[in-house]
Design a protein around this motif. Structure first.
Motif: not given
Length: 192
Positions: A38, A78, A80, A82-84, A86
């Motif tokens: 990342h 993950t 998270n 929001e990330r998941d 996405n």
């Protein structure tokens, strides 16, 4: 004489059938994890929480065993939200359109000691590529009248090869999300 021949044939057929052993993944004692860089300075880890798989062996050893694993794409996490979300969208896994990730082995060979190489086809978003998993056999135990076996397998893939295309470049030329994904499977199997 015919009855004796029939009995011998039935025993031979039973021996051929019983020679095949099937092991099933115990999901409560297994994990499928991944790690990706990342912003070129750290990494993000995640896992899939819903999957099923079998290992079928025709020998007393695991040489030439057949492995089939199916992973529910929507189970990616993950830690998270929001990330998941996405990762489940079209930028990455398109989980609604491609609900499963699949692996099917083509080769399972002992290299030395407790080490194996498992070669097979990994399919993500209906794109299939061959991968090689370096695998360590943890052993077999008997507990509660069941036999259990353990393996740890690792491999790396290029996410772009599987259509996981979201990409953004940093000022230094590095990718926000790296192209290489390291995968680790810790698998406990139950003999059927």
């Amino acid at each position: 004489m015919k009855n004796l021949l029939l009995i011998i044939l039935v025993c031979l057929a039973a021996n051929v059938t019983s020679a095949q052993t099937t092991w099933v993944i115990d999901p409560t004692h297994s994990s499928i994890q991944f790690e990706v860089s990342h912003m070129t300075v750290s990494s993000v880890t995640g896992s899939f929480t819903s999957y099923a798989g079998t290992l079928t062996s025709k020998k007393n050893s695991f040489d030439d065993a057949k492995v089939v694993v199916t992973i529910e794409t929507n189970s990616i996490t993950t830690n998270n939200m929001e990330r998941d979300k996405n990762l489940k969208d079209d930028d990455f896994f398109s989980a609604e359109k491609y609900p499963e990730i699949k692996f099917e082995s083509t080769s399972f060979k002992k290299t030395d000691g407790n080490n194996y190489l498992i070669v097979g086809n990994l399919t993500i978003k209906d794109i299939t590529h061959e991968v090689t998993l370096k695998t360590e056999f943890g052993g077999i135990i008997s507990i509660d009248d069941k036999k259990k076996a353990g393996f740890k397998a690792t491999t790396s893939i290029n996410r772009f090869n599987y259509g996981l295309q979201w990409n953004d470049v940093l000022d230094n030329g590095g990718l926000i999300v790296g192209d290489k994904v390291d995968i680790t499977l810790n698998v406990e199997l139950i003999k059927q």
